[in-house]
Motif scaffolding. Sequence first.
Motif, PDB file in Angstrom:
ATOM      1  N   VAL A  10       0.820  -1.229   0.054  1.00  0.00           N
ATOM      2  CA  VAL A  10      -0.089  -0.002  -0.060  1.00  0.00           C
ATOM      3  C   VAL A  10       0.769   1.376   0.045  1.00  0.00           C
ATOM      4  O   VAL A  10       1.597   1.536   0.974  1.00  0.00           O
ATOM      5  N   GLY A  11       0.629   1.970  -1.086  1.00  0.00           N
ATOM      6  CA  GLY A  11       1.670   2.978  -1.206  1.00  0.00           C
ATOM      7  C   GLY A  11       1.155   4.694  -1.533  1.00  0.00           C
ATOM      8  O   GLY A  11       1.716   5.536  -1.333  1.00  0.00           O
ATOM      9  N   THR A  12      -0.430   4.416  -1.607  1.00  0.00           N
ATOM     10  CA  THR A  12      -1.141   5.674  -1.717  1.00  0.00           C
ATOM     11  C   THR A  12      -1.266   6.519  -0.249  1.00  0.00           C
ATOM     12  O   THR A  12      -1.538   5.637   0.637  1.00  0.00           O
ATOM     13  N   GLN A  13      -0.704   7.707  -0.262  1.00  0.00           N
ATOM     14  CA  GLN A  13      -0.555   8.173   0.803  1.00  0.00           C
ATOM     15  C   GLN A  13      -2.129   8.628   1.500  1.00  0.00           C
ATOM     16  O   GLN A  13      -2.914   9.056   0.864  1.00  0.00           O
ATOM     17  N   GLY A  14      -2.239   8.571   2.813  1.00  0.00           N
ATOM     18  CA  GLY A  14      -3.489   8.914   3.371  1.00  0.00           C
ATOM     19  C   GLY A  14      -4.209   7.577   3.324  1.00  0.00           C
ATOM     20  O   GLY A  14      -5.622   7.670   3.880  1.00  0.00           O
ATOM     21  N   SER A  15      -3.858   6.187   2.743  1.00  0.00           N
ATOM     22  CA  SER A  15      -4.696   5.304   2.995  1.00  0.00           C
ATOM     23  C   SER A  15      -5.013   4.646   4.332  1.00  0.00           C
ATOM     24  O   SER A  15      -3.995   4.887   5.301  1.00  0.00           O
ATOM     25  N   GLU A  20     -12.348  -6.115   8.157  1.00  0.00           N
ATOM     26  CA  GLU A  20     -14.033  -6.252   8.038  1.00  0.00           C
ATOM     27  C   GLU A  20     -14.373  -7.749   8.067  1.00  0.00           C
ATOM     28  O   GLU A  20     -14.134  -8.225   6.944  1.00  0.00           O
ATOM     29  N   GLY A  21     -14.663  -8.353   8.907  1.00  0.00           N
ATOM     30  CA  GLY A  21     -14.927  -9.697   9.017  1.00  0.00           C
ATOM     31  C   GLY A  21     -13.844 -10.533   8.896  1.00  0.00           C
ATOM     32  O   GLY A  21     -12.752 -10.128   9.675  1.00  0.00           O
ATOM     33  N   GLU A  22     -13.785 -11.624   7.848  1.00  0.00           N
ATOM     34  CA  GLU A  22     -12.512 -12.255   7.540  1.00  0.00           C
ATOM     35  C   GLU A  22     -11.708 -11.484   6.566  1.00  0.00           C
ATOM     36  O   GLU A  22     -10.885 -12.172   5.745  1.00  0.00           O
ATOM     37  N   THR A  23     -11.708 -10.272   6.049  1.00  0.00           N
ATOM     38  CA  THR A  23     -11.288  -9.449   5.098  1.00  0.00           C
ATOM     39  C   THR A  23     -10.485  -8.335   5.436  1.00  0.00           C
ATOM     40  O   THR A  23     -10.464  -7.693   6.577  1.00  0.00           O
ATOM     41  N   ILE A  24      -9.383  -8.042   4.732  1.00  0.00           N
ATOM     42  CA  ILE A  24      -8.699  -6.591   4.911  1.00  0.00           C
ATOM     43  C   ILE A  24      -9.464  -5.451   3.774  1.00  0.00           C
ATOM     44  O   ILE A  24      -9.285  -5.774   2.610  1.00  0.00           O
ATOM     45  N   VAL A  25      -9.648  -4.532   4.463  1.00  0.00           N
ATOM     46  CA  VAL A  25     -10.328  -3.308   3.687  1.00  0.00           C
ATOM     47  C   VAL A  25      -9.264  -2.216   3.493  1.00  0.00           C
ATOM     48  O   VAL A  25      -8.628  -1.871   4.501  1.00  0.00           O
ATOM     49  N   THR A  30     -12.183   7.989   2.814  1.00  0.00           N
ATOM     50  CA  THR A  30     -13.539   7.154   3.297  1.00  0.00           C
ATOM     51  C   THR A  30     -13.968   6.301   2.323  1.00  0.00           C
ATOM     52  O   THR A  30     -15.063   5.481   2.665  1.00  0.00           O
ATOM     53  N   ASN A  31     -13.458   6.128   0.939  1.00  0.00           N
ATOM     54  CA  ASN A  31     -14.002   5.268   0.031  1.00  0.00           C
ATOM     55  C   ASN A  31     -13.228   3.912   0.118  1.00  0.00           C
ATOM     56  O   ASN A  31     -11.952   3.828   0.059  1.00  0.00           O
ATOM     57  N   LYS A  32     -14.142   2.846  -0.056  1.00  0.00           N
ATOM     58  CA  LYS A  32     -13.464   1.459   0.048  1.00  0.00           C
ATOM     59  C   LYS A  32     -12.870   1.191  -1.424  1.00  0.00           C
ATOM     60  O   LYS A  32     -13.539   1.287  -2.428  1.00  0.00           O
ATOM     61  N   VAL A  33     -11.471   1.060  -1.527  1.00  0.00           N
ATOM     62  CA  VAL A  33     -10.973   1.056  -3.046  1.00  0.00           C
ATOM     63  C   VAL A  33     -10.639  -0.616  -3.038  1.00  0.00           C
ATOM     64  O   VAL A  33     -10.477  -0.920  -3.986  1.00  0.00           O
ATOM     65  N   LEU A  34     -10.561  -1.369  -1.958  1.00  0.00           N
ATOM     66  CA  LEU A  34      -9.910  -2.835  -2.058  1.00  0.00           C
ATOM     67  C   LEU A  34     -10.401  -3.320  -0.860  1.00  0.00           C
ATOM     68  O   LEU A  34     -10.500  -3.163   0.216  1.00  0.00           O
TER      69      LEU A  34
END
Length: 343
Positions: A10-15, A20-25, A30-34
Amino acid sequence: MRKLLNTLYVGTQGSYLRKEGETIVVEQETNKVLQLPVHTIGGIVAFGNVLCSPFLLGFCAEKDIGVSFLTEHGRFLASVNGPVRGNVLLRRTQYRHADDPEITSLNAANFVAAKIANCRIVLLRTLRDHRTKLNTTILENAVQHLAQYLKQIERVSTTDEIRGIEGAAAAVYFSVFDHLIIDQKNDFQFHERSRRPPLDEANALLSFTYTLIAHDVRSALETVGLDPSVGFLHRDRPGRPGLALDLMEELRPVIADRLVLSLINRRQLTKKDFKRAENGAVVMSDDARKVLLTEYQNRKQSEVQHPYIKETIPIGLLFFVQANLLARSIRGDIDGYPPFFWR
């Protein structure tokens, strides 16, 4: 055989990363991108201003997912790992071995011998593939010198002597590294290895890629139950993962050096992908870093025949295989550590 999992970079600054459950968000503004299932992830590497929720860090620790934090340009800052894994008896044996001069020198000799041999193969393959574009005399002389250092390893008995041979061999190898850059010669000139800071584009690529390998090797050592801080070739120093640096030596020519040369010679990166900071350091652009990370992941997916276990495995599993072989040698399951010799 262990399954090769992906590393999330993860290299995008401010991420912001959260569970979330059994996942990584991954969120940006505040926008979910992955959103990725945790069972597909083997590690997380965050560059610069990237935040992780405490719950995600605890979740990753529970699932044996190492999380490393680096500066935006790839300098290691810190890592987060879960409880110490593995048998405590293995680590106690590791510490005793590290205090034994004879065992230390044997392990150090194995790491250095494989490093020199693999550096030599890098030169030989370049000679084979690009002979008409090279000053063959200079590279062939370097190959001969590296062969001589390999023979010297067999005759020395102390770790300090082995360190001296490693330094001399590295000097020979990097003295001809510029000749391995076939394309974009005017834009990518390598004079000598410079680390803190990297003073040219090739050094910036090497340092960044070595940091990625350090993360993967450290995680592999933790996975098999070894202490990454207590090595044999590298002296103990607070905050330095000596054993991870030991194990990296044999893998850097195979994975990092060839990757960097490919990125340059195939023009996947060019001069415009770099800039010079106020302190003289050469750093990559965000786009260049993304290209390198993508190609690093692709490189880890390519397969290689392992000479000791005699299986074809993804290169990305070399970290775990070599860490496991080292653990087995420390436990006494096998006679000595078999380093990886590239063919």
